[in-house]
Design a protein around this motif. Structure first.
Motif, mmCIF file in Angstrom:
data_model
loop_
_atom_site.group_PDB
_atom_site.id
_atom_site.type_symbol
_atom_site.label_atom_id
_atom_site.label_comp_id
_atom_site.label_asym_id
_atom_site.label_seq_id
_atom_site.Cartn_x
_atom_site.Cartn_y
_atom_site.Cartn_z
ATOM 1 N N LYS A 141 0.858 -1.180 0.000
ATOM 2 C CA LYS A 141 0.000 0.000 0.000
ATOM 3 C C LYS A 141 0.899 1.237 0.000
ATOM 4 C CE LYS A 141 -4.113 -2.054 2.039
ATOM 5 N NZ LYS A 141 -3.687 -3.433 1.746
ATOM 6 N N PRO A 142 1.061 1.850 -1.144
ATOM 7 C CA PRO A 142 1.977 2.992 -1.239
ATOM 8 C C PRO A 142 1.476 4.199 -0.470
ATOM 9 C CG PRO A 142 0.729 2.763 -3.256
ATOM 10 C CD PRO A 142 0.397 1.562 -2.422
ATOM 11 N N LYS A 143 2.421 5.013 -0.034
ATOM 12 C CA LYS A 143 2.045 6.276 0.612
ATOM 13 C C LYS A 143 1.417 7.215 -0.400
ATOM 14 C CE LYS A 143 6.261 6.807 2.105
ATOM 15 N NZ LYS A 143 7.494 7.371 2.726
ATOM 16 N N ARG A 144 1.967 7.238 -1.588
ATOM 17 C CA ARG A 144 1.465 8.093 -2.650
ATOM 18 C C ARG A 144 1.494 7.337 -3.970
ATOM 19 N NH1 ARG A 144 -1.383 11.932 -0.135
ATOM 20 N NH2 ARG A 144 -0.137 12.941 1.501
ATOM 21 N N THR A 145 0.504 7.589 -4.808
ATOM 22 C CA THR A 145 0.455 6.995 -6.144
ATOM 23 C C THR A 145 0.447 8.107 -7.170
ATOM 24 O OG1 THR A 145 -0.747 5.023 -5.392
ATOM 25 C CG2 THR A 145 -0.893 5.576 -7.744
ATOM 26 N N ILE A 146 1.458 8.093 -8.020
ATOM 27 C CA ILE A 146 1.552 9.060 -9.112
ATOM 28 C C ILE A 146 1.175 8.351 -10.409
ATOM 29 C CG2 ILE A 146 3.078 10.549 -10.459
ATOM 30 C CD1 ILE A 146 4.689 11.025 -7.916
ATOM 31 N N GLU A 162 -9.712 11.802 -14.602
ATOM 32 C CA GLU A 162 -11.062 12.365 -14.579
ATOM 33 C C GLU A 162 -12.097 11.298 -14.237
ATOM 34 O OE1 GLU A 162 -10.512 15.966 -17.866
ATOM 35 O OE2 GLU A 162 -11.737 14.228 -18.369
ATOM 36 N N MET A 163 -11.879 10.068 -14.687
ATOM 37 C CA MET A 163 -12.842 8.987 -14.479
ATOM 38 C C MET A 163 -12.832 8.459 -13.054
ATOM 39 S SD MET A 163 -12.106 6.814 -17.985
ATOM 40 C CE MET A 163 -12.975 5.336 -17.400
ATOM 41 N N PHE A 164 -11.638 8.274 -12.493
ATOM 42 C CA PHE A 164 -11.492 7.619 -11.191
ATOM 43 C C PHE A 164 -11.083 8.654 -10.142
ATOM 44 C CE2 PHE A 164 -10.567 4.420 -14.466
ATOM 45 C CZ PHE A 164 -11.618 3.545 -14.192
ATOM 46 N N GLN A 172 -9.694 8.781 -3.078
ATOM 47 C CA GLN A 172 -8.907 9.345 -4.168
ATOM 48 C C GLN A 172 -7.808 8.372 -4.578
ATOM 49 O OE1 GLN A 172 -9.376 12.039 -6.098
ATOM 50 N NE2 GLN A 172 -7.642 11.206 -7.228
ATOM 51 N N PRO A 173 -7.880 7.787 -5.779
ATOM 52 C CA PRO A 173 -6.901 6.758 -6.144
ATOM 53 C C PRO A 173 -5.526 7.286 -6.509
ATOM 54 C CG PRO A 173 -8.425 7.128 -7.957
ATOM 55 C CD PRO A 173 -8.912 7.961 -6.806
ATOM 56 N N TYR A 174 -5.453 8.496 -7.068
ATOM 57 C CA TYR A 174 -4.188 9.046 -7.517
ATOM 58 C C TYR A 174 -3.908 10.335 -6.760
ATOM 59 C CZ TYR A 174 -6.070 6.183 -11.292
ATOM 60 O OH TYR A 174 -6.665 5.175 -11.997
ATOM 61 N N ASP A 175 -2.684 10.473 -6.294
ATOM 62 C CA ASP A 175 -2.312 11.675 -5.558
ATOM 63 C C ASP A 175 -1.809 12.779 -6.465
ATOM 64 O OD1 ASP A 175 -2.563 10.760 -2.643
ATOM 65 O OD2 ASP A 175 -1.356 9.172 -3.550
ATOM 66 N N ALA A 176 -1.318 12.406 -7.654
ATOM 67 C CA ALA A 176 -0.803 13.379 -8.608
ATOM 68 C C ALA A 176 -0.701 12.702 -9.965
ATOM 69 C CB ALA A 176 0.564 13.904 -8.166
#
Length: 452
Positions: A141-146, A162-164, A172-176
């Motif tokens: 489980k990553p701290k952040r997902t780019i 935009e979709m997810f 929120q699946p993506y942090d950046a």
């Protein structure tokens, strides 16, 4: 402004709470995808890393790499292309080989082949999101997902962002988002010039199709079911333009035609063949498989300039109107709304002949119209290629994104350019950020036309 060093950013990640963009990836629904299995890493990946491979429930192959010195963050990759034909594990291996720099910089990497070949953006975004969940369920489980998109994959990543979102997946699946060398004007704008290329090329060469062959609208690429490969297209192009020869070995007529295409369409001779391939087989894929047999591409109203006789050119080129229903279907799959709820950083080589730098200008306007303009920072480089700029370019961008997410320190093009040289000792020379560059509007590169 100067960006913090990688070591300081890592320390900040441990000490500073995620106040700006919230805590991501909690409370997701149950997940039933099979676990990946250990596999040999590609040679380009550090020997201390471990790799995992698998095929998801939709048939997409994927490859994951975990560095021994993992910084706790995941780079989720959406590849370019798109390639036609069946999905292969080789594609996932090629992508990890190219983007091994992420693993060398301490990031976990996960990349999907996508379930199928062809120009289908939403499906590719779904495959990428499925891989993120596989990683979280079975690896770590990553701290952040780019979320990273390269070339056509930048369209995939932007569409996926935009979709997810928290409202569609529960968190929120993506942090950046990092978009590199991106095709960022959506399908209904990004491919206009390839319609122009087919029309201008046929006016000049008249061999694709030949007069003795069945005629078809050039904006469909090829008739449904017709078979042609890149070598076939190259043979016709070389017959007319002699692109397989140095300019000095072409006839005067061949060189004049090459120069006409260069001036009218604003592309170098070196990229004509690639764009002709895409305007043939990819257009066929889009029309036959994505838009119900009608073309979303047209050049009605386009006024070409730069030839030795523009009046004759404009009178002689074939004209096509995009089908309104096809445009709507293609737009729904590929066009962007500019509603991305997390930081977005882009980079592109200014001289990119495949995904023009002016596409980024269009993307900037899209993000503003969608209410996400303040979440976008765009950077440009003076050196590079479309496929890859330089090793050092990408770690500095990734660290800039982390600083933005974790500390609220929105980067600037000038700050990234200033920070880059400090990374060269570790990742090699190759900094070429141009902090002052601003792309011109897309219409300055691709002629305007009537639209449904």
């Amino acid at each position: 402004m100067l960006l913090p060093t990688p070591r300081l950013l890592h320390a900040a990640a441990l000490l500073i709470p995620p106040l700006l963009f919230g805590c991501a990836n909690v409370g997701e629904p149950p997940f039933a995808e099979a676990a990946p299995t250990a596999t040999k890493c590609p040679q380009a990946v550090p020997s201390t890393a471990r790799c995992l491979a698998g095929t998801d429930s939709k048939g997409a192959h994927y490859l994951i790499a975990m560095p021994a010195d993992w910084n706790g963050h995941l780079l989720l990759h959406a590849h370019g292309g798109p390639f036609l034909g069946e999905a292969t594990a080789k594609r996932a291996e090629e992508d990890l080989t190219r983007w091994a720099i992420a693993v060398k910089a301490g990031y976990a990497y996960a990349g999907s082949s996508f379930r199928q070949g062809g120009v289908e953006v939403r499906a590719a975004a779904e495959d990428t999101e499925r891989l993120r969940r596989i990683f979280r369920a079975h690896v770590a489980k990553p701290k952040r997902t780019i979320l990273h998109g390269q070339s056509w994959g930048a369209n995939v990543a932007a569409k996926g962002a935009e979709m997810f979102t928290a409202s569609t997946v529960g968190s929120q699946p993506y942090d950046a988002v990092l978009l590199t060398s991106g095709v960022l004007a959506g399908g209904t704008r990004s491919y206009d010039f390839r319609t122009d290329l087919r029309a201008v090329y046929q006016y000049l060469c008249n061999n694709h199709p030949r007069p003795t062959e069945a005629q078809y609208p050039l904006n469909i690429g090829l008739p449904a079911g017709a078979k042609m490969v890149q070598a076939d297209v190259a043979a016709r192009v070389d017959e007319c333009l002699a692109l397989d020869k140095p300019a000095a070995q072409r006839s005067a007529d061949q060189q004049a035609k090459v120069q006409t295409i260069e001036r009218v369409l604003k592309i170098p001779a070196s990229s004509i063949q690639g764009h002709m391939n895409w305007a043939t087989m990819h257009f066929q894929d889009i029309v036959e498989k994505r838009t119900g047999g009608a073309s979303p591409f047209g050049n009605a109203g386009a006024r070409y300039a730069g030839s030795s006789d523009d009046a004759a050119l404009n009178a002689g080129v074939a004209r096509y109107r995009a089908d309104p229903a096809a445009v709507r279907r293609f737009a729904a799959d590929t066009d962007l709304a500019g509603r991305i709820p997390v930081p977005v950083l882009t980079t592109k080589w200014i001289g990119d002949p495949t995904a023009f730098v002016e596409l980024d200008a269009h993307f900037g306007e899209t993000m503003k119209k969608g209410g996400s303009g303040d979440r976008l920072v765009q950077t440009f480089t003076s050196k590079g290629t479309h496929s890859y700029i330089s090793d050092v370019t990408y770690p500095v961008l990734l660290d800039a994104l982390l600083g933005w997410v974790e500390q609220g320190a929105k980067p600037t093009a000038a700050g990234i350019a200033a920070a880059c040289p400090a990374y060269e000792a570790r990742f090699g020379a190759g900094c070429s950020f141009d902090a002052s560059y601003q792309p011109k509007p897309l219409e300055s590169r691709v002629v305007a036309r009537e639209r449904p």
